[in-house]
Design a protein around this motif. Structure first.
Motif, PDB file in Angstrom:
ATOM      1  N   LEU A  30      -3.623  -5.779  -3.410  1.00 36.95           N
ATOM      2  CA  LEU A  30      -3.300  -4.359  -3.589  1.00 36.95           C
ATOM      3  C   LEU A  30      -1.867  -4.091  -3.097  1.00 36.95           C
ATOM      4  N   ALA A  31      -1.541  -4.632  -1.940  1.00 34.17           N
ATOM      5  CA  ALA A  31      -0.191  -4.441  -1.389  1.00 34.17           C
ATOM      6  C   ALA A  31       0.860  -5.045  -2.321  1.00 34.17           C
ATOM      7  N   VAL A  34       0.959  -2.598  -5.465  1.00 34.09           N
ATOM      8  CA  VAL A  34       1.313  -1.179  -5.314  1.00 34.09           C
ATOM      9  C   VAL A  34       2.703  -0.982  -4.695  1.00 34.09           C
ATOM     10  N   LEU A  35       3.058  -1.816  -3.733  1.00 30.10           N
ATOM     11  CA  LEU A  35       4.343  -1.593  -3.058  1.00 30.10           C
ATOM     12  C   LEU A  35       5.559  -1.844  -3.966  1.00 30.10           C
TER      13      LEU A  35
ATOM     14  N   PRO B 206       1.795   5.165  -0.797  1.00 27.58           N
ATOM     15  CA  PRO B 206       0.981   3.947  -0.878  1.00 27.58           C
ATOM     16  C   PRO B 206       0.660   3.344   0.484  1.00 27.58           C
ATOM     17  N   VAL B 207       1.610   3.438   1.415  1.00 28.93           N
ATOM     18  CA  VAL B 207       1.395   2.811   2.733  1.00 28.93           C
ATOM     19  C   VAL B 207       0.278   3.538   3.494  1.00 28.93           C
ATOM     20  N   LEU B 210      -3.081   4.310   0.348  1.00 30.20           N
ATOM     21  CA  LEU B 210      -3.687   3.333  -0.567  1.00 30.20           C
ATOM     22  C   LEU B 210      -3.993   1.983   0.061  1.00 30.20           C
ATOM     23  N   LEU B 211      -3.133   1.504   0.953  1.00 37.16           N
ATOM     24  CA  LEU B 211      -3.315   0.120   1.430  1.00 37.16           C
ATOM     25  C   LEU B 211      -4.472  -0.008   2.423  1.00 37.16           C
TER      26      LEU B 211
END
Lengths: 82, 211
Positions: A30-31, A34-35, B206-207, B210-211
Protein backbone atom coordinates in the motif's frame (compact mmCIF):
# COMPACT_ATOMS: atom_id res chain seq x y z
CA UNK A 1 -0.14 21.95 -19.56
CA UNK A 2 -3.16 24.06 -18.60
CA UNK A 3 -4.33 24.32 -14.99
CA UNK A 4 -7.55 22.58 -16.00
CA UNK A 5 -5.61 19.59 -17.29
CA UNK A 6 -3.54 19.64 -14.09
CA UNK A 7 -6.79 19.57 -12.06
CA UNK A 8 -8.11 16.60 -14.10
CA UNK A 9 -4.84 14.74 -13.44
CA UNK A 10 -5.03 15.55 -9.71
CA UNK A 11 -8.61 14.27 -9.48
CA UNK A 12 -7.60 11.15 -11.43
CA UNK A 13 -4.60 10.49 -9.15
CA UNK A 14 -6.78 11.03 -6.06
CA UNK A 15 -9.34 8.54 -7.41
CA UNK A 16 -6.53 6.08 -8.11
CA UNK A 17 -5.21 6.47 -4.53
CA UNK A 18 -8.71 5.76 -3.20
CA UNK A 19 -9.04 2.67 -5.42
CA UNK A 20 -5.64 1.36 -4.29
CA UNK A 21 -6.53 1.95 -0.62
CA UNK A 22 -9.91 0.25 -1.07
CA UNK A 23 -8.39 -2.70 -2.95
CA UNK A 24 -7.32 -4.42 0.25
CA UNK A 25 -3.61 -3.84 -0.25
CA UNK A 26 -1.85 -3.19 3.02
CA UNK A 27 1.58 -2.82 4.57
CA UNK A 28 4.50 -2.26 2.28
CA UNK A 29 2.51 -2.66 -0.95
CA UNK A 30 0.00 0.00 0.00
CA UNK A 31 2.81 2.40 0.91
CA UNK A 32 4.71 1.59 -2.29
CA UNK A 33 1.58 2.30 -4.36
CA UNK A 34 0.00 5.26 -2.58
CA UNK A 35 3.01 7.38 -1.66
CA UNK A 36 4.39 7.71 -5.22
CA UNK A 37 0.89 8.81 -6.27
CA UNK A 38 1.05 11.49 -3.55
CA UNK A 39 4.48 12.50 -4.88
CA UNK A 40 3.04 12.82 -8.39
CA UNK A 41 0.21 14.99 -7.08
CA UNK A 42 2.77 17.18 -5.32
CA UNK A 43 4.74 17.43 -8.55
CA UNK A 44 1.63 18.56 -10.49
CA UNK A 45 0.71 21.14 -7.83
CA UNK A 46 4.25 22.55 -7.74
CA UNK A 47 4.67 22.76 -11.49
CA UNK A 48 1.24 23.78 -12.72
CA UNK A 49 -0.69 25.34 -9.83
CA UNK A 50 2.35 27.07 -8.33
CA UNK A 51 3.78 27.57 -11.85
CA UNK A 52 7.26 26.28 -11.03
CA UNK A 53 7.35 24.93 -14.60
CA UNK A 54 8.27 28.54 -15.49
CA UNK A 55 11.47 28.16 -13.43
CA UNK A 56 12.84 24.79 -14.61
CA UNK A 57 16.04 24.83 -12.52
CA UNK A 58 14.11 25.42 -9.31
CA UNK A 59 11.40 22.95 -10.37
CA UNK A 60 14.09 20.27 -10.75
CA UNK A 61 15.36 21.03 -7.23
CA UNK A 62 11.89 20.75 -5.76
CA UNK A 63 11.23 17.51 -7.67
CA UNK A 64 14.48 16.00 -6.38
CA UNK A 65 13.72 16.90 -2.75
CA UNK A 66 10.12 15.72 -3.10
CA UNK A 67 11.30 12.42 -4.59
CA UNK A 68 13.77 11.88 -1.74
CA UNK A 69 11.10 12.76 0.82
CA UNK A 70 8.64 10.25 -0.69
CA UNK A 71 11.40 7.60 -0.71
CA UNK A 72 12.03 8.30 2.99
CA UNK A 73 8.31 8.01 3.77
CA UNK A 74 8.13 4.71 1.86
CA UNK A 75 11.14 3.40 3.79
CA UNK A 76 9.60 4.36 7.13
CA UNK A 77 6.24 2.85 6.11
CA UNK A 78 7.78 -0.43 5.05
CA UNK A 79 9.77 -0.94 8.27
CA UNK A 80 6.83 -1.94 10.52
CA UNK A 81 5.72 -4.65 8.06
CA UNK A 82 9.23 -5.94 7.36
CA UNK B 1 31.57 38.75 -32.43
CA UNK B 2 32.52 42.42 -32.61
CA UNK B 3 29.07 43.46 -31.48
CA UNK B 4 29.18 40.94 -28.64
CA UNK B 5 32.64 42.16 -27.63
CA UNK B 6 31.61 45.79 -27.69
CA UNK B 7 28.44 45.00 -25.71
CA UNK B 8 30.44 43.20 -23.02
CA UNK B 9 32.99 45.97 -22.99
CA UNK B 10 30.41 48.71 -22.66
CA UNK B 11 28.63 46.80 -19.87
CA UNK B 12 31.85 46.25 -17.97
CA UNK B 13 33.36 49.65 -18.49
CA UNK B 14 30.28 51.75 -17.88
CA UNK B 15 28.84 49.71 -15.01
CA UNK B 16 25.42 51.06 -15.93
CA UNK B 17 23.81 54.10 -17.49
CA UNK B 18 25.83 56.57 -15.44
CA UNK B 19 29.17 55.20 -16.61
CA UNK B 20 30.93 56.28 -13.42
CA UNK B 21 31.02 52.98 -11.56
CA UNK B 22 34.38 51.54 -10.42
CA UNK B 23 36.10 49.03 -12.74
CA UNK B 24 34.51 45.62 -12.57
CA UNK B 25 36.33 42.57 -11.21
CA UNK B 26 37.38 39.81 -13.67
CA UNK B 27 34.52 37.59 -12.47
CA UNK B 28 32.05 40.33 -13.26
CA UNK B 29 33.29 40.44 -16.87
CA UNK B 30 31.69 37.10 -17.65
CA UNK B 31 28.33 37.44 -19.41
CA UNK B 32 25.53 37.68 -16.83
CA UNK B 33 23.70 34.41 -16.30
CA UNK B 34 20.01 34.91 -15.58
CA UNK B 35 19.26 34.31 -11.92
CA UNK B 36 16.89 31.29 -11.71
CA UNK B 37 15.15 32.95 -8.75
CA UNK B 38 14.06 35.77 -11.08
CA UNK B 39 11.77 33.26 -12.78
CA UNK B 40 10.00 32.31 -9.56
CA UNK B 41 6.33 33.21 -9.91
CA UNK B 42 4.88 35.45 -7.20
CA UNK B 43 6.55 37.03 -4.19
CA UNK B 44 9.93 35.60 -3.15
CA UNK B 45 8.96 35.84 0.53
CA UNK B 46 5.90 33.70 -0.13
CA UNK B 47 8.27 31.01 -1.46
CA UNK B 48 10.35 31.30 1.72
CA UNK B 49 7.12 30.75 3.69
CA UNK B 50 6.08 27.84 1.45
CA UNK B 51 9.45 26.09 1.87
CA UNK B 52 9.43 26.65 5.65
CA UNK B 53 5.90 25.26 5.96
CA UNK B 54 6.80 22.23 3.84
CA UNK B 55 9.80 21.57 6.07
CA UNK B 56 7.69 21.78 9.24
CA UNK B 57 4.96 19.46 7.92
CA UNK B 58 7.57 17.18 6.33
CA UNK B 59 9.36 16.79 9.68
CA UNK B 60 6.01 16.08 11.35
CA UNK B 61 5.16 13.33 8.85
CA UNK B 62 8.60 11.74 9.19
CA UNK B 63 8.28 11.80 13.00
CA UNK B 64 4.77 10.30 12.72
CA UNK B 65 5.98 7.37 10.59
CA UNK B 66 9.09 6.88 12.74
CA UNK B 67 6.92 6.62 15.85
CA UNK B 68 4.56 4.23 14.04
CA UNK B 69 7.43 1.71 13.79
CA UNK B 70 7.29 1.31 17.57
CA UNK B 71 3.56 0.46 17.63
CA UNK B 72 2.15 -0.47 14.20
CA UNK B 73 -0.88 -2.28 15.65
CA UNK B 74 -1.83 0.62 17.93
CA UNK B 75 -1.48 3.08 15.05
CA UNK B 76 -3.64 0.92 12.75
CA UNK B 77 -6.34 0.60 15.43
CA UNK B 78 -6.27 4.34 16.11
CA UNK B 79 -6.45 5.13 12.38
CA UNK B 80 -9.69 3.12 12.08
CA UNK B 81 -11.46 5.87 14.11
CA UNK B 82 -10.77 8.52 11.44
CA UNK B 83 -13.14 9.65 8.68
CA UNK B 84 -11.33 8.26 5.65
CA UNK B 85 -14.17 9.01 3.24
CA UNK B 86 -14.43 12.57 4.54
CA UNK B 87 -10.67 12.99 4.14
CA UNK B 88 -10.92 11.68 0.55
CA UNK B 89 -13.70 14.19 -0.18
CA UNK B 90 -11.51 16.89 1.37
CA UNK B 91 -8.71 15.99 -1.07
CA UNK B 92 -11.05 16.58 -4.01
CA UNK B 93 -12.33 19.79 -2.38
CA UNK B 94 -8.81 21.20 -1.99
CA UNK B 95 -7.46 20.27 -5.43
CA UNK B 96 -10.62 21.72 -7.00
CA UNK B 97 -10.29 24.83 -4.88
CA UNK B 98 -6.64 25.14 -6.00
CA UNK B 99 -7.74 24.86 -9.62
CA UNK B 100 -10.26 27.70 -9.13
CA UNK B 101 -7.58 29.83 -7.44
CA UNK B 102 -5.16 29.19 -10.34
CA UNK B 103 -7.88 30.23 -12.82
CA UNK B 104 -8.51 33.34 -10.70
CA UNK B 105 -4.84 34.31 -11.10
CA UNK B 106 -5.19 34.00 -14.88
CA UNK B 107 -8.37 36.09 -14.77
CA UNK B 108 -6.85 38.96 -12.76
CA UNK B 109 -3.76 38.95 -14.99
CA UNK B 110 -6.13 39.40 -17.96
CA UNK B 111 -7.79 42.30 -16.15
CA UNK B 112 -11.02 40.36 -15.58
CA UNK B 113 -11.68 41.38 -11.97
CA UNK B 114 -15.30 40.19 -11.79
CA UNK B 115 -14.34 36.75 -13.11
CA UNK B 116 -11.45 36.58 -10.62
CA UNK B 117 -13.89 37.23 -7.75
CA UNK B 118 -16.38 34.73 -9.19
CA UNK B 119 -13.61 32.10 -9.11
CA UNK B 120 -12.15 32.97 -5.70
CA UNK B 121 -15.55 32.82 -3.95
CA UNK B 122 -16.13 29.08 -4.65
CA UNK B 123 -12.42 28.43 -3.99
CA UNK B 124 -12.88 29.86 -0.48
CA UNK B 125 -16.24 28.06 -0.10
CA UNK B 126 -14.53 24.72 -0.81
CA UNK B 127 -12.06 25.63 1.92
CA UNK B 128 -15.05 26.02 4.25
CA UNK B 129 -16.33 22.59 3.16
CA UNK B 130 -12.91 21.20 4.12
CA UNK B 131 -13.13 22.78 7.58
CA UNK B 132 -16.70 21.55 8.17
CA UNK B 133 -15.70 17.95 7.35
CA UNK B 134 -12.62 18.26 9.52
CA UNK B 135 -14.67 19.66 12.43
CA UNK B 136 -17.11 16.76 12.05
CA UNK B 137 -14.21 14.30 12.39
CA UNK B 138 -12.89 16.07 15.50
CA UNK B 139 -16.42 16.12 17.00
CA UNK B 140 -16.84 12.37 16.44
CA UNK B 141 -13.43 11.66 17.98
CA UNK B 142 -14.32 13.80 21.00
CA UNK B 143 -17.71 12.06 21.32
CA UNK B 144 -15.88 8.70 21.38
CA UNK B 145 -13.76 10.00 24.25
CA UNK B 146 -10.66 10.27 22.08
CA UNK B 147 -8.37 13.18 22.85
CA UNK B 148 -4.89 14.48 22.22
CA UNK B 149 -3.54 12.16 24.93
CA UNK B 150 -5.37 8.93 24.08
CA UNK B 151 -2.56 7.60 21.88
CA UNK B 152 0.53 8.98 20.15
CA UNK B 153 -1.33 8.54 16.84
CA UNK B 154 -3.96 11.06 17.93
CA UNK B 155 -1.35 13.45 19.30
CA UNK B 156 0.24 13.62 15.84
CA UNK B 157 -3.07 13.45 14.00
CA UNK B 158 -4.51 16.42 15.88
CA UNK B 159 -1.24 18.38 15.71
CA UNK B 160 -0.71 17.83 11.98
CA UNK B 161 -4.30 18.13 10.78
CA UNK B 162 -5.11 20.90 13.29
CA UNK B 163 -2.11 22.95 12.17
CA UNK B 164 -3.09 22.32 8.57
CA UNK B 165 -6.72 23.31 9.26
CA UNK B 166 -5.43 26.57 10.79
CA UNK B 167 -3.63 27.20 7.48
CA UNK B 168 -6.84 26.46 5.56
CA UNK B 169 -8.63 29.06 7.70
CA UNK B 170 -5.82 31.57 7.13
CA UNK B 171 -5.94 30.78 3.40
CA UNK B 172 -9.69 31.48 3.24
CA UNK B 173 -9.14 34.88 4.89
CA UNK B 174 -6.23 35.57 2.51
CA UNK B 175 -8.29 34.64 -0.58
CA UNK B 176 -11.05 37.00 0.60
CA UNK B 177 -8.54 39.83 1.15
CA UNK B 178 -6.79 39.47 -2.21
CA UNK B 179 -10.20 39.19 -3.89
CA UNK B 180 -11.07 42.60 -2.44
CA UNK B 181 -7.67 44.11 -3.32
CA UNK B 182 -7.90 42.73 -6.86
CA UNK B 183 -4.22 43.35 -7.68
CA UNK B 184 -2.54 40.68 -9.83
CA UNK B 185 0.52 40.39 -7.55
CA UNK B 186 -1.67 40.06 -4.43
CA UNK B 187 -3.94 37.45 -6.01
CA UNK B 188 -0.91 35.47 -7.22
CA UNK B 189 0.56 35.53 -3.71
CA UNK B 190 -2.72 34.54 -2.05
CA UNK B 191 -3.19 31.69 -4.54
CA UNK B 192 0.40 30.51 -3.91
CA UNK B 193 -0.36 30.22 -0.18
CA UNK B 194 -3.52 28.30 -1.04
CA UNK B 195 -1.60 25.88 -3.29
CA UNK B 196 0.89 25.30 -0.46
CA UNK B 197 -2.04 24.29 1.78
CA UNK B 198 -3.20 21.96 -1.01
CA UNK B 199 0.29 20.48 -1.44
CA UNK B 200 0.66 19.77 2.28
CA UNK B 201 -2.71 18.00 2.34
CA UNK B 202 -1.93 15.67 -0.61
CA UNK B 203 1.20 14.53 1.28
CA UNK B 204 -0.45 14.37 4.70
CA UNK B 205 -3.60 12.51 3.61
CA UNK B 206 -2.04 9.15 2.60
CA UNK B 207 0.38 9.09 5.54
CA UNK B 208 -2.19 9.80 8.26
CA UNK B 209 -5.37 8.31 6.73
CA UNK B 210 -4.38 5.47 4.40
CA UNK B 211 -1.17 3.73 5.48
Amino acid sequence: MTVTRAWIILVGLSALSTLVAASGLDGRWLAAAVLPLAGLKGHVILNYYLQLALAPEIARGFSLVLGLFIALLIGLSILPSA
Amino acid sequence: MTALHSLSFSQVSSGGPGGDAPPASPSAQAPDRPDPFDKLPGEFMMWVLIVSELLVFGAGLVAFLALRITDPTGFAEAQSHLHRVGAGINTIALVTSGWLAALAVQAVEAGRIARMRTLLAPAAALGMVFLVLKASEYADLAAAGISFETHAFFTFHILLTGFHAAHVLAGIVLLALVGILARPRAVETGAAFWHMVDLVWVLLFPVVYLL
